[in-house]
Design a protein around this motif. Structure first.
Motif, PDB file in Angstrom:
ATOM      1  N   LEU A  62       0.815  -1.210   0.000  1.00  0.00           N
ATOM      2  CA  LEU A  62       0.000   0.000   0.000  1.00  0.00           C
ATOM      3  C   LEU A  62       0.854   1.268   0.000  1.00  0.00           C
ATOM      4  N   GLY A  63       2.180   1.089   0.106  1.00  0.00           N
ATOM      5  CA  GLY A  63       3.085   2.239   0.112  1.00  0.00           C
ATOM      6  C   GLY A  63       3.451   2.731   1.499  1.00  0.00           C
ATOM      7  N   ASN A  64       2.961   2.088   2.555  1.00  0.00           N
ATOM      8  CA  ASN A  64       3.337   2.453   3.920  1.00  0.00           C
ATOM      9  C   ASN A  64       4.772   2.006   4.161  1.00  0.00           C
ATOM     10  N   THR A  65       5.503   2.769   4.960  1.00  0.00           N
ATOM     11  CA  THR A  65       6.897   2.439   5.230  1.00  0.00           C
ATOM     12  C   THR A  65       7.153   2.288   6.725  1.00  0.00           C
ATOM     13  N   ALA A  66       8.181   1.502   7.038  1.00  0.00           N
ATOM     14  CA  ALA A  66       8.630   1.315   8.423  1.00  0.00           C
ATOM     15  C   ALA A  66      10.147   1.189   8.404  1.00  0.00           C
ATOM     16  N   ARG A  67      10.802   1.927   9.285  1.00  0.00           N
ATOM     17  CA  ARG A  67      12.264   1.880   9.404  1.00  0.00           C
ATOM     18  C   ARG A  67      12.654   0.855  10.463  1.00  0.00           C
ATOM     19  N   ILE A  68      13.700   0.116  10.181  1.00  0.00           N
ATOM     20  CA  ILE A  68      14.251  -0.768  11.206  1.00  0.00           C
ATOM     21  C   ILE A  68      15.041   0.115  12.166  1.00  0.00           C
ATOM     22  N   THR A  69      14.616   0.132  13.437  1.00  0.00           N
ATOM     23  CA  THR A  69      15.262   0.989  14.433  1.00  0.00           C
ATOM     24  C   THR A  69      16.220   0.210  15.336  1.00  0.00           C
ATOM     25  N   ALA A  70      16.033  -1.097  15.434  1.00  0.00           N
ATOM     26  CA  ALA A  70      16.944  -1.973  16.175  1.00  0.00           C
ATOM     27  C   ALA A  70      17.009  -3.286  15.404  1.00  0.00           C
ATOM     28  N   ALA A  71      18.196  -3.622  14.933  1.00  0.00           N
ATOM     29  CA  ALA A  71      18.351  -4.808  14.087  1.00  0.00           C
ATOM     30  C   ALA A  71      19.045  -5.940  14.838  1.00  0.00           C
ATOM     31  N   ASP A  72      18.815  -7.145  14.327  1.00  0.00           N
ATOM     32  CA  ASP A  72      19.536  -8.334  14.765  1.00  0.00           C
ATOM     33  C   ASP A  72      19.426  -8.630  16.257  1.00  0.00           C
ATOM     34  N   VAL A  73      18.218  -8.598  16.776  1.00  0.00           N
ATOM     35  CA  VAL A  73      17.992  -9.068  18.138  1.00  0.00           C
ATOM     36  C   VAL A  73      17.747 -10.572  17.992  1.00  0.00           C
ATOM     37  N   ASN A  74      18.822 -11.335  18.127  1.00  0.00           N
ATOM     38  CA  ASN A  74      18.777 -12.767  17.838  1.00  0.00           C
ATOM     39  C   ASN A  74      18.053 -13.543  18.924  1.00  0.00           C
ATOM     40  N   GLN A  75      17.330 -14.561  18.499  1.00  0.00           N
ATOM     41  CA  GLN A  75      16.562 -15.436  19.368  1.00  0.00           C
ATOM     42  C   GLN A  75      16.993 -16.872  19.077  1.00  0.00           C
ATOM     43  N   LYS A  76      16.609 -17.804  19.908  1.00  0.00           N
ATOM     44  CA  LYS A  76      17.000 -19.186  19.612  1.00  0.00           C
ATOM     45  C   LYS A  76      16.246 -19.731  18.406  1.00  0.00           C
ATOM     46  N   ASN A  77      15.135 -19.092  18.025  1.00  0.00           N
ATOM     47  CA  ASN A  77      14.374 -19.558  16.860  1.00  0.00           C
ATOM     48  C   ASN A  77      14.148 -18.449  15.828  1.00  0.00           C
ATOM     49  N   GLY A  78      15.111 -17.553  15.715  1.00  0.00           N
ATOM     50  CA  GLY A  78      14.987 -16.514  14.695  1.00  0.00           C
ATOM     51  C   GLY A  78      15.625 -15.207  15.112  1.00  0.00           C
ATOM     52  N   VAL A  79      15.105 -14.137  14.542  1.00  0.00           N
ATOM     53  CA  VAL A  79      15.650 -12.804  14.791  1.00  0.00           C
ATOM     54  C   VAL A  79      14.500 -11.797  14.796  1.00  0.00           C
ATOM     55  N   ILE A  80      14.648 -10.774  15.630  1.00  0.00           N
ATOM     56  CA  ILE A  80      13.676  -9.678  15.678  1.00  0.00           C
ATOM     57  C   ILE A  80      14.371  -8.408  15.223  1.00  0.00           C
ATOM     58  N   HIS A  81      13.672  -7.660  14.364  1.00  0.00           N
ATOM     59  CA  HIS A  81      14.100  -6.317  13.986  1.00  0.00           C
ATOM     60  C   HIS A  81      12.971  -5.401  14.426  1.00  0.00           C
ATOM     61  N   GLU A  82      13.248  -4.462  15.330  1.00  0.00           N
ATOM     62  CA  GLU A  82      12.205  -3.522  15.752  1.00  0.00           C
ATOM     63  C   GLU A  82      11.995  -2.490  14.653  1.00  0.00           C
ATOM     64  N   ILE A  83      10.716  -2.172  14.392  1.00  0.00           N
ATOM     65  CA  ILE A  83      10.385  -1.161  13.381  1.00  0.00           C
ATOM     66  C   ILE A  83       9.551  -0.055  14.004  1.00  0.00           C
ATOM     67  N   ASP A  84       9.584   1.113  13.362  1.00  0.00           N
ATOM     68  CA  ASP A  84       8.949   2.305  13.919  1.00  0.00           C
ATOM     69  C   ASP A  84       7.513   2.543  13.460  1.00  0.00           C
ATOM     70  N   SER A  85       6.997   1.695  12.592  1.00  0.00           N
ATOM     71  CA  SER A  85       5.629   1.841  12.082  1.00  0.00           C
ATOM     72  C   SER A  85       5.031   0.462  11.848  1.00  0.00           C
ATOM     73  N   VAL A  86       3.711   0.432  11.748  1.00  0.00           N
ATOM     74  CA  VAL A  86       3.009  -0.807  11.438  1.00  0.00           C
ATOM     75  C   VAL A  86       2.869  -0.888   9.922  1.00  0.00           C
ATOM     76  N   ILE A  87       3.213  -2.043   9.352  1.00  0.00           N
ATOM     77  CA  ILE A  87       3.025  -2.266   7.929  1.00  0.00           C
ATOM     78  C   ILE A  87       1.726  -3.049   7.763  1.00  0.00           C
ATOM     79  N   LEU A  88       1.027  -2.822   6.649  1.00  0.00           N
ATOM     80  CA  LEU A  88      -0.334  -3.339   6.531  1.00  0.00           C
ATOM     81  C   LEU A  88      -0.517  -4.292   5.353  1.00  0.00           C
ATOM     82  N   PRO A  89      -1.173  -5.416   5.615  1.00  0.00           N
ATOM     83  CA  PRO A  89      -1.475  -6.360   4.532  1.00  0.00           C
ATOM     84  C   PRO A  89      -2.644  -5.905   3.662  1.00  0.00           C
TER      85      PRO A  89
END
Length: 179
Positions: A149-176
């Motif tokens: 839809l053209g909405n944007t979100a910036r990654i504000t904190a990258a590579d927060v590693n987990q035992k089953n993946g990774v989290i990247h914090e973003i500053d906006s909600v992206i919409l399906p």
């Protein structure tokens, strides 16, 4: 793409790749995505939505996943009223669609995202577990995600590693879809 811009992008890609790789090797991976999100002080709304859709078990025991996690501020910017409606609704279809649009199967570190952007002349496309694509590209020094839809979100904190993946914090909600 003009040669000077392409060289600058390539240089940024290499710089971010090495920086992201250094972050990856220094993180703790002893807890799952669910366990770490429960303990987070900035992802209360996200965790409430995960629990409401009963996705907490999946994010605890399955994976690997890459979660583009909106902070509480991002959800409030989107609409705290809408999120409350979605969480409290009897039909969780729309809420589950929203959450699964923030998750990609596999472990996409920032360096992997950057490498994909380098190969894609500045853009990379990733398919969410919801089935729609997110486009990643650079804006200055930030990785920015764009929904269809053209909405944007910036990654504000990258590579927060987990035992089953990774989290990247973003500053906006992206919409399906339009919400």
């Amino acid at each position: 793409m003009k040669a000077p811009f392409k060289k600058a992008l390539l240089g940024l890609c290499f710089a971010f790749t090495f920086s992201a790789l250094a972050q990856e090797t220094n993180s703790s991976e002893t807890k799952s995505i669910t366990q770490n999100t429960i303990e987070s002080n900035t992802h209360k709304i996200l965790m409430a939505a995960v629990k409401a859709t009963k996705m907490d078990d999946i994010l605890d025991k399955s994976g690997p996943f890459t979660v583009f996690a909106p902070s509480d501020k991002a959800f409030e910017k989107f609409s705290s009223t809408k999120m409350e409606e979605l969480i409290n609704s009897k039909d969780k279809t729309e809420l589950k669609s929203l959450l699964t649009y923030h998750i990609v199967a596999g472990n996409l570190s920032a360096s992997k995202i950057l490498r994909a952007m380098c190969k894609g002349n500045g853009k990379a496309s990733f398919t969410t577990i919801q089935g729609k694509k997110l486009i990643a590209q650079m804006d200055g020094y930030d990785i920015v995600l764009t929904d269809h839809l053209g909405n944007t979100a910036r990654i504000t904190a990258a590579d927060v590693n987990q035992k089953n993946g990774v989290i990247h914090e973003i500053d906006s909600v992206i919409l399906p879809s339009q919400m």
